[in-house]
Design a protein around this motif. Structure first.
Motif, PDB file in Angstrom:
ATOM      1  N   PRO A 179       0.808  -1.227   0.000  1.00  0.00           N
ATOM      2  CA  PRO A 179       0.000   0.000   0.000  1.00  0.00           C
ATOM      3  C   PRO A 179       0.834   1.266   0.000  1.00  0.00           C
ATOM      4  N   MET A 180       1.928   1.288   0.769  1.00  0.00           N
ATOM      5  CA  MET A 180       2.768   2.481   0.797  1.00  0.00           C
ATOM      6  C   MET A 180       3.408   2.736  -0.566  1.00  0.00           C
ATOM      7  N   ALA A 181       3.893   1.674  -1.203  1.00  0.00           N
ATOM      8  CA  ALA A 181       4.530   1.829  -2.511  1.00  0.00           C
ATOM      9  C   ALA A 181       3.526   2.314  -3.556  1.00  0.00           C
ATOM     10  N   ALA A 182       2.312   1.765  -3.532  1.00  0.00           N
ATOM     11  CA  ALA A 182       1.292   2.200  -4.489  1.00  0.00           C
ATOM     12  C   ALA A 182       0.934   3.657  -4.271  1.00  0.00           C
ATOM     13  N   GLY A 183       0.770   4.045  -3.004  1.00  0.00           N
ATOM     14  CA  GLY A 183       0.433   5.434  -2.710  1.00  0.00           C
ATOM     15  C   GLY A 183       1.525   6.406  -3.124  1.00  0.00           C
ATOM     16  N   ILE A 184       2.768   6.075  -2.799  1.00  0.00           N
ATOM     17  CA  ILE A 184       3.886   6.959  -3.154  1.00  0.00           C
ATOM     18  C   ILE A 184       4.054   7.029  -4.668  1.00  0.00           C
TER      19      ILE A 184
ATOM     20  N   PHE B 298      -1.985   6.625 -13.030  1.00  0.00           N
ATOM     21  CA  PHE B 298      -3.070   6.275 -12.125  1.00  0.00           C
ATOM     22  C   PHE B 298      -4.304   7.130 -12.387  1.00  0.00           C
ATOM     23  N   THR B 299      -5.461   6.570 -12.036  1.00  0.00           N
ATOM     24  CA  THR B 299      -6.722   7.290 -12.193  1.00  0.00           C
ATOM     25  C   THR B 299      -6.883   8.311 -11.065  1.00  0.00           C
ATOM     26  N   GLN B 300      -7.849   9.191 -11.226  1.00  0.00           N
ATOM     27  CA  GLN B 300      -8.099  10.200 -10.198  1.00  0.00           C
ATOM     28  C   GLN B 300      -8.533   9.545  -8.893  1.00  0.00           C
ATOM     29  N   GLN B 301      -9.322   8.489  -8.993  1.00  0.00           N
ATOM     30  CA  GLN B 301      -9.749   7.780  -7.787  1.00  0.00           C
ATOM     31  C   GLN B 301      -8.564   7.189  -7.041  1.00  0.00           C
ATOM     32  N   GLU B 302      -7.600   6.634  -7.788  1.00  0.00           N
ATOM     33  CA  GLU B 302      -6.402   6.076  -7.153  1.00  0.00           C
ATOM     34  C   GLU B 302      -5.556   7.176  -6.515  1.00  0.00           C
ATOM     35  N   LYS B 303      -5.496   8.329  -7.160  1.00  0.00           N
ATOM     36  CA  LYS B 303      -4.746   9.454  -6.585  1.00  0.00           C
ATOM     37  C   LYS B 303      -5.399   9.939  -5.289  1.00  0.00           C
ATOM     38  N   ASP B 304      -6.738   9.988  -5.282  1.00  0.00           N
ATOM     39  CA  ASP B 304      -7.445  10.439  -4.085  1.00  0.00           C
ATOM     40  C   ASP B 304      -7.227   9.495  -2.906  1.00  0.00           C
ATOM     41  N   ALA B 305      -7.028   8.207  -3.196  1.00  0.00           N
ATOM     42  CA  ALA B 305      -6.850   7.217  -2.127  1.00  0.00           C
ATOM     43  C   ALA B 305      -5.395   7.058  -1.697  1.00  0.00           C
ATOM     44  N   ALA B 306      -4.475   7.756  -2.361  1.00  0.00           N
ATOM     45  CA  ALA B 306      -3.045   7.544  -2.116  1.00  0.00           C
ATOM     46  C   ALA B 306      -2.643   7.866  -0.683  1.00  0.00           C
TER      47      ALA B 306
ATOM     48  N   GLU C 198      -4.263  -4.378   3.046  1.00  0.00           N
ATOM     49  CA  GLU C 198      -5.440  -4.351   2.184  1.00  0.00           C
ATOM     50  C   GLU C 198      -5.624  -3.073   1.370  1.00  0.00           C
ATOM     51  N   PRO C 199      -5.178  -1.870   1.803  1.00  0.00           N
ATOM     52  CA  PRO C 199      -5.355  -0.684   0.956  1.00  0.00           C
ATOM     53  C   PRO C 199      -4.690  -0.795  -0.415  1.00  0.00           C
ATOM     54  N   ALA C 200      -3.816  -1.774  -0.603  1.00  0.00           N
ATOM     55  CA  ALA C 200      -3.190  -1.962  -1.913  1.00  0.00           C
ATOM     56  C   ALA C 200      -4.110  -2.688  -2.889  1.00  0.00           C
ATOM     57  N   ILE C 201      -5.200  -3.271  -2.399  1.00  0.00           N
ATOM     58  CA  ILE C 201      -6.057  -4.098  -3.255  1.00  0.00           C
ATOM     59  C   ILE C 201      -6.673  -3.323  -4.414  1.00  0.00           C
ATOM     60  N   PRO C 202      -7.258  -2.121  -4.200  1.00  0.00           N
ATOM     61  CA  PRO C 202      -7.831  -1.401  -5.344  1.00  0.00           C
ATOM     62  C   PRO C 202      -6.819  -1.134  -6.451  1.00  0.00           C
TER      63      PRO C 202
ATOM     64  N   ALA D  44      -4.241  -3.018  -7.162  1.00  0.00           N
ATOM     65  CA  ALA D  44      -3.980  -4.298  -7.823  1.00  0.00           C
ATOM     66  C   ALA D  44      -5.136  -4.707  -8.725  1.00  0.00           C
ATOM     67  N   LEU D  45      -6.359  -4.395  -8.308  1.00  0.00           N
ATOM     68  CA  LEU D  45      -7.516  -4.742  -9.126  1.00  0.00           C
ATOM     69  C   LEU D  45      -7.523  -3.954 -10.432  1.00  0.00           C
ATOM     70  N   ALA D  46      -7.036  -2.712 -10.384  1.00  0.00           N
ATOM     71  CA  ALA D  46      -7.021  -1.870 -11.579  1.00  0.00           C
ATOM     72  C   ALA D  46      -5.986  -2.331 -12.597  1.00  0.00           C
ATOM     73  N   ALA D  47      -4.887  -2.884 -12.113  1.00  0.00           N
ATOM     74  CA  ALA D  47      -3.818  -3.352 -13.008  1.00  0.00           C
ATOM     75  C   ALA D  47      -3.172  -4.580 -12.379  1.00  0.00           C
ATOM     76  N   PRO D  48      -3.819  -5.735 -12.443  1.00  0.00           N
ATOM     77  CA  PRO D  48      -3.365  -6.912 -11.688  1.00  0.00           C
ATOM     78  C   PRO D  48      -1.951  -7.365 -12.022  1.00  0.00           C
ATOM     79  N   LEU D  49      -1.647  -7.529 -13.306  1.00  0.00           N
ATOM     80  CA  LEU D  49      -0.363  -8.107 -13.686  1.00  0.00           C
ATOM     81  C   LEU D  49       0.823  -7.265 -13.224  1.00  0.00           C
ATOM     82  N   PRO D  50       0.904  -5.976 -13.543  1.00  0.00           N
ATOM     83  CA  PRO D  50       2.081  -5.209 -13.118  1.00  0.00           C
ATOM     84  C   PRO D  50       2.140  -4.982 -11.610  1.00  0.00           C
TER      85      PRO D  50
END
Length: 485
Positions: free
Chosen positions: A354-359, A368-376, A389-393, A395-401
């Motif tokens: 979650p920290m890596a996705a947010g940063i 990233f989408t605006q929704q992902e930026k708002d949740a960062a 678990e905050p990393a799940i959204p 991962a759902l948006a781009a599972p493979l990478p």
């Protein structure tokens, strides 16, 4: 649905930390956007919050159950006769729109004893895993409270306070605090076994399981070099639980039936399993634990690093899912044996996705989408306290990478944790663990965490960037074909 609805909901997950509250918030936001009125009861690590009143349930048009550890009999009775839409909490976030669209067609009339389930839950009520998670949830406060006290005692000694046990006269305060803390580690095993048995067959199984699991870990009574540990608690808790479940079905007549649960079951169960544990189960489980401890203490460095990569990769792979929990359970179970380096992998790797996705959203916002930026911001803060678990959204948006980046960086970071000899005494506050003495040494912890985050962020940016470009090329090619046709 044009008319506004009155809705009530319950959310819970096995850990009771992130999913419980994330899904509750998502349900509330979506309901408000549609003009509906909703109240969500959360059954999380803090207990039941925002409890639904009987009048609110009675007035509700639909009940939404987003659950990961099932419902007890009392909850099922509360919703008898209501239209209930039930789904696994792991599916709720990505299907939040469908939940409200499908309420009229997918809801089922709920009977108190139906136990109806729509779909496969991660931890299905009544399953062996649900009983194990009940035991783990009960044991966590023991090891958390005990671990923090042990950490405080170590900090007091480092600050120069004396450490003296009772053999040398009056014990010092640091020794007293440490001794109380280790009681938490001592009793977390019998508590775990007792709550596993209680989850299966309620109160009559609790006392026998507690006493027998305590016996299985008393080296002095058994005459063994090691106790049965978590493995013994799992085996004995399950065995006693199912034994009592079938024992309760015995019919003794009106005169003796009231004595079945209060006297006969505890006495006979304790006698049978006490004797079995002393002569057979205890020594056998202790020998298995001896073998495991010997293996962990003598494992060659290369194999240990390989195992650390596997554990780290599993922890990061499904972000709170069954693979993550399997690795977590293994590491956590070693705390009682005072093996702290494997649990340190949890303390570092669980922070990272979650920290890596947010940063990464701040470094490369175009990915990233605006929704992902708002949740960062929320992902960084919540992730920093060991809720993956905050990393799940993301991962759902781009599972493979995203999953690839998390898994590779988690495995490599797990190796670094072992290589630098980092240890974690108990569950705590994530990035703040070294400050309260739960994680040591301090500088290597922050260095390994920084390296792991840097690797994770880099992989996210590189892999997601390539993935988005590839997806754009595929879309453009399809559009060209459609245009030619």
């Amino acid at each position: 649905m044009e008319a506004p609805l009155k809705l009530v909901a319950i959310t819970n997950c096995p850990a009771g930390i992130a999913h419980t509250y994330m899904v509750a918030e998502a349900l509330e936001q979506k309901a408000r956007s549609l003009g509906h009125v909703i109240k969500v009861e959360t059954q999380g690590a803090n207990g039941v919050e925002n409890r639904l009143l009987d009048s609110e349930i009675a007035a509700a048009d639909y009940v939404i159950l987003a659950i990961g550890r099932g419902l007890n009999e009392e909850d099922r009775a509360r919703f008898a006769g209501k239209k209930v839409y039930e789904l696994p909490i792991s599916q709720a976030l990505k299907n939040i729109n469908q939940i409200f669209e499908q309420l009229p067609t997918h809801s089922k009339l709920f009977a108190a004893d139906s136990g109806v389930r729509l779909g496969n839950q991660e931890v299905r009520q009544g399953s062996v895993m649900s009983h194990l998670m009940a035991g783990v949830s009960a044991a966590l406060p023991f090891v958390i409270g005990g671990g923090i006290l042990v950490a405080i005692a170590n900090m007091l000694v480092q600050f120069g306070l004396p450490y003296q046990d009772m053999s040398k006269g009056a014990p010092s305060f640091s020794w007293i605090i440490e001794s109380i803390g280790y009681l938490g580690f001592k009793f977390m095993i019998p508590i775990m076994g007792a709550y596993i048995a209680w989850s299966i067959s309620d109160k009559p199984a609790f006392a026998p399981a507690f006493i027998v699991c305590y016996l299985a870990n008393d080296k002095g009574l058994l005459g063994t070099q090691s106790g049965a540990g978590f493995l013994g608690a799992v085996v004995l808790g399950l065995a006693i639980g199912y034994f009592v479940r079938y024992f309760r079905k015995v019919k003794l007549g009106k005169a003796l039936q009231p004595l079945l649960g209060s006297m006969l079951i505890p006495f006979i169960t304790l006698f049978v399993f006490g004797v079995l544990t002393y002569y057979v189960v205890g020594p056998f489980m202790a020998s298995i634990m001896d073998g495991l401890l010997h293996f962990l203490n003598t494992i060659p460095p290369s194999m240990k690093l390989g195992a650390a990569f596997l554990v780290g990769a599993m922890l990061a792979f499904d972000m709170g899912g069954p693979i993550n929990k399997t690795a977590w359970f293994f590491c956590f179970s070693l705390l009682e044996k005072h093996i702290y380096d494997w649990y340190a992998i949890v303390g570092v790797v669980a922070l990272m996705p979650p920290m890596a996705a947010g940063i990464a959203t701040f470094i490369a916002p175009k990915l990233f989408t605006q929704q992902e930026k708002d949740a960062a911001g929320s992902a960084i803060v919540v992730g920093a306290t060991v809720a993956t678990e905050p990393a799940i959204p993301y991962a759902l948006a781009a599972p493979l990478p995203m999953i690839t980046a998390n898994t590779l960086s988690g495995g490599i970071t797990g190796m670094l944790v072992i290589a630098f000899g980092i240890q974690r005494l108990a569950p705590g506050l994530g990035v703040f663990d070294p400050l309260i003495g739960l994680m040591s040494p301090v500088i290597p912890f922050y260095a390994v965490l920084a390296a792991g985050l840097a690797l994770n962020i880099t992989l996210i940016i590189v892999l997601k960037g390539a993935w988005l470009k590839h997806s754009a090329r595929k879309l453009a090619a399809k559009q060209d074909v459609a245009h030619e046709i």
